[in-house]
Design an enzyme around this catalytic site. Sequence first.
Site, PDB file in Angstrom:
ATOM      1  N   GLU A   1       7.943 -16.492   2.209  1.00  0.00           N
ATOM      2  CA  GLU A   1       8.174 -15.994   0.849  1.00  0.00           C
ATOM      3  C   GLU A   1       9.194 -14.882   0.848  1.00  0.00           C
ATOM      4  OE1 GLU A   1       4.494 -14.805  -0.969  1.00  0.00           O
ATOM      5  OE2 GLU A   1       3.597 -16.739  -0.449  1.00  0.00           O
TER       6      GLU A   1
ATOM      7  N   ARG B   1      -4.511  -5.207   8.414  1.00  0.00           N
ATOM      8  CA  ARG B   1      -3.146  -5.568   8.797  1.00  0.00           C
ATOM      9  C   ARG B   1      -3.284  -6.562   9.939  1.00  0.00           C
ATOM     10  NH1 ARG B   1       1.607  -3.162   7.920  1.00  0.00           N
ATOM     11  NH2 ARG B   1       0.810  -1.141   7.303  1.00  0.00           N
TER      12      ARG B   1
ATOM     13  N   GLU C   1       4.166  -8.187  -6.628  1.00  0.00           N
ATOM     14  CA  GLU C   1       5.156  -7.135  -6.452  1.00  0.00           C
ATOM     15  C   GLU C   1       5.876  -6.985  -7.789  1.00  0.00           C
ATOM     16  OE1 GLU C   1       5.208  -5.565  -3.567  1.00  0.00           O
ATOM     17  OE2 GLU C   1       7.179  -4.628  -3.342  1.00  0.00           O
TER      18      GLU C   1
ATOM     19  N   LYS D   1      10.474 -11.360   0.429  1.00  0.00           N
ATOM     20  CA  LYS D   1       9.799 -10.057   0.478  1.00  0.00           C
ATOM     21  C   LYS D   1      10.549  -9.150  -0.487  1.00  0.00           C
ATOM     22  CE  LYS D   1       8.049  -6.525   3.586  1.00  0.00           C
ATOM     23  NZ  LYS D   1       8.320  -5.410   2.710  1.00  0.00           N
TER      24      LYS D   1
ATOM     25  N   LYS E   1       5.735  -9.858   8.476  1.00  0.00           N
ATOM     26  CA  LYS E   1       6.960  -9.554   7.735  1.00  0.00           C
ATOM     27  C   LYS E   1       8.143  -9.558   8.686  1.00  0.00           C
ATOM     28  CE  LYS E   1       5.974  -4.673   8.088  1.00  0.00           C
ATOM     29  NZ  LYS E   1       5.538  -3.476   7.464  1.00  0.00           N
TER      30      LYS E   1
ATOM     31  N   ARG F   1       4.041  -2.657  -5.041  1.00  0.00           N
ATOM     32  CA  ARG F   1       2.873  -3.526  -4.961  1.00  0.00           C
ATOM     33  C   ARG F   1       2.017  -3.269  -6.190  1.00  0.00           C
ATOM     34  NH1 ARG F   1       0.283  -5.476   0.067  1.00  0.00           N
ATOM     35  NH2 ARG F   1      -1.287  -6.961  -0.612  1.00  0.00           N
TER      36      ARG F   1
ATOM     37  N   PHE G   1       1.882 -13.208  -5.969  1.00  0.00           N
ATOM     38  CA  PHE G   1       1.799 -13.945  -4.704  1.00  0.00           C
ATOM     39  C   PHE G   1       0.379 -14.217  -4.216  1.00  0.00           C
ATOM     40  CE2 PHE G   1       3.017  -9.538  -3.520  1.00  0.00           C
ATOM     41  CZ  PHE G   1       1.898  -9.165  -2.794  1.00  0.00           C
TER      42      PHE G   1
HETATM   43  P1  AMP Z   1       5.639  -3.201   4.231  1.00  0.00           P
HETATM   44  O1  AMP Z   1       5.513  -2.271   3.046  1.00  0.00           O
HETATM   45  O2  AMP Z   1       6.986  -3.173   4.875  1.00  0.00           O
HETATM   46  O3  AMP Z   1       4.480  -3.056   5.189  1.00  0.00           O
HETATM   47  O4  AMP Z   1       5.504  -4.682   3.659  1.00  0.00           O
HETATM   48  C1  AMP Z   1       4.411  -5.118   2.944  1.00  0.00           C
HETATM   49  C2  AMP Z   1       4.692  -5.021   1.468  1.00  0.00           C
HETATM   50  O5  AMP Z   1       5.642  -5.996   1.067  1.00  0.00           O
HETATM   51  C3  AMP Z   1       3.493  -5.354   0.630  1.00  0.00           C
HETATM   52  O6  AMP Z   1       2.640  -4.243   0.497  1.00  0.00           O
HETATM   53  C4  AMP Z   1       4.104  -5.755  -0.698  1.00  0.00           C
HETATM   54  O7  AMP Z   1       4.236  -4.611  -1.516  1.00  0.00           O
HETATM   55  C5  AMP Z   1       5.497  -6.206  -0.329  1.00  0.00           C
HETATM   56  N1  AMP Z   1       5.791  -7.615  -0.641  1.00  0.00           N
HETATM   57  C6  AMP Z   1       6.910  -8.040  -1.229  1.00  0.00           C
HETATM   58  N2  AMP Z   1       6.918  -9.369  -1.386  1.00  0.00           N
HETATM   59  C7  AMP Z   1       5.748  -9.832  -0.879  1.00  0.00           C
HETATM   60  C8  AMP Z   1       5.174 -11.122  -0.758  1.00  0.00           C
HETATM   61  N3  AMP Z   1       5.797 -12.229  -1.158  1.00  0.00           N
HETATM   62  N4  AMP Z   1       3.956 -11.208  -0.159  1.00  0.00           N
HETATM   63  C9  AMP Z   1       3.316 -10.097   0.270  1.00  0.00           C
HETATM   64  N5  AMP Z   1       3.817  -8.848   0.162  1.00  0.00           N
HETATM   65  C10 AMP Z   1       5.031  -8.701  -0.403  1.00  0.00           C
END
Ligand code: AMP
Length: 696
Positions: A341, A527, A393, A343, A533, A348, A448
């Site tokens: 998907e 996590r 998001e 990102k 990611k 969030r 999502f």
């Molecule tokens: P990170 O903040 O780098 O740990 O990445 C996780 C965050 O990516 C999540 O908390 C979401 O806010 C964001 N995010 C964006 N797009 C998506 C998606 N398609 N699925 C899940 N999380 C997403």
Amino acid sequence: MGLLYSELAAAMEQLESTTKRLQMQDYLVRLYLKVGPQDAANVTYLLLGTLGPKYDSPELGVADKLVLKALSIRKGISEKELNDELSKTGDIGDLVKTNLEKKQQQTLMSFGDDDEEQVAELTVAQVHADFIKMAGKKDKSSQSLKLDILNGLFQKATPLEAKYITRFITQRMRLGVKDLTLLEALAFVTPYQWDDHAPALAEDIRSLGALVPEVDINPTVKSVLGREASSLNASEEIAKNLHIALKRAGSPPPEAAEIRASIEQRSSEMRAMVKRMRGRIERAYNAYPDIGHIAHLLIIRGPDMLDDVDVTPFVPLKPMLAERLPSLDEIIEKLGRCALEYKYDGLRMQVHVNNGQVRMFSRGMEEQTGQFPDVVAAVKEQFKGSSIIADAECIPIHPETGEILPFQVISRRRGRKFGLQTEDTTVTLDETQKHTFEDDYPVALALFDCLFLGDVGGSMLDEPYLDRRAKLSEAFELDDRITLSTQIVTDDIKEAEKFFDTAISSGCEGIVAKSVGEDSTYQAGARGYNWIKYKRDYRQDLADSLDLVVMGAFWGHGRRGGVFGAYLMGSFDPETESFQTVCKLGTGFTDEMLARFTQELGEHVIEDKPDNYQVAKALEPDVWFDPVAVWEVVGAEVSFSPVHMCGFSALKPDVGLALRFPRLSRIRDDKDAYSATTTNEVIGLYGSQGKNALWQ
Ligand code: AMP
């Protein structure tokens, strides 16, 4: 009557005196064992410095000044004197305590004589209720109400109680107690309240103590024997000390070894029980992160009640988080066929709907509803069921083109009041031109996940991911403002790479790969590798700007109605003498510029796409122009793109280059289209960034 506040204040004083985890746990367990049914939740909140669960706790900000005033009334000391003392000592809690300890000074303002006064003792319930009365009131008249309440509290409080009342209301609790500390302590409480191991263990310890000869009861042994063995840590410590005393006394009687073995057996069983409880409490907490409610259920109804704690609308869950891996190959190897998907780089947002009411919470479970009235309205209109919790998001989009904008744009909306016009527009624009903050900084919701759906029986956490996602798409009327996250399901690395490039060139920060297996449940608060990611780190703006040819334009909507709202821009390739698209440009224009360019370029509109314009079908504009205008454009970086034609297949098969987050910098009247930035220069720019490219 419930727990006396003095018991809580004493525990707070103990907690403040240590940073050792086990010691804190011990103090908390002892406290919880004294807490009756009606106080479990309030004690929990007060220890955390809140009045309720974090996501629903009214704010209680009382200024130091008010505290000094109440203290001054109580003790007959001038506010100035107290203020001077405060600037010396710096701690208002201690200041209140020491001053209340001082003998009463007789003044007309004082309420009476401390020594003679007989006042009822404060209970936790009363103090909590008084705090609630003070909370959430900010207007001027509330000051006198707050002062009255505080006077009443100081009238009854002991110096120590007053210290913690002060700490609480001025939001300076520093006990070091976190949700996790309390979860651990609650896991320890269970075997003492709901299991017969604890009394049996205490009995064993007493029997062991009885074997220690009178002469060997030295101060250490005496102190441990005198202590209430109300926690497992304390029991183990006491048993150890008794054992040492017995050894020191010479040959311990034969039953000592037996009792010692029984103690060990019981404490290891209790440890295992605590561990199981911890897991159960944590699971309950992740689905329903109101630790006060959990303490209440646990203390009143025992551990089994925790199984009934479930996902509930308007109680935000701990969000699931993603692990990371350094390459797409490793991701595909780990997950096999999986969902990939976009990102999105936004906020969030956990969207809760119940019976027509909408509330939204951030990743940190803070309420966001007030800041996004437009999203609330869209959700109300487009959700088709009765209740849902959706994970999404919230992303800033371009008002005209619908393209994703850099994250910073959304931050302009946070902390703002809504329904207000922006200052710069209210004065000069007439009614029809007025627009709101929401118009200027529109957002979209990329849904999502679905965590709860009332119409199919509640919690969705244990359903496999693709089933949850399918429910999500049925539950909403989807459009530009409420979409599903762009997704493919694949195990093909080539396809994955292409998808990643598309994500980056569309303004996303990378992709999230998600397991689609049977065990692809929603793991609230965890996590793990069910989500992985893969993103490219955000880079600085490109050092160099690009001089691009205006190839075509798209008609604007809303505020930009009647003018061109966005332009299709290209580089020049001298080898083929063609123009190749690099970006769609909609940012950096004033209203006046938009009007002017519409008029000026309107004179160069041509019927059909020229043969030397290389443009993908998906990007064809509403009107084409002769290549007459060159504009300087800045942007975040040059990235791979499957839709733009600049340098197509030059660096990677079937992929071109795009400028991410382009902004108009200025008009290059001095340049004609054939001296625009060449495709080779864009390829060079991509290469030069490579040195700084950071991959995560
Ligand atoms: P990170 O903040 O780098 O740990 O990445 C996780 C965050 O990516 C999540 O908390 C979401 O806010 C964001 N995010 C964006 N797009 C998506 C998606 N398609 N699925 C899940 N999380 C997403």
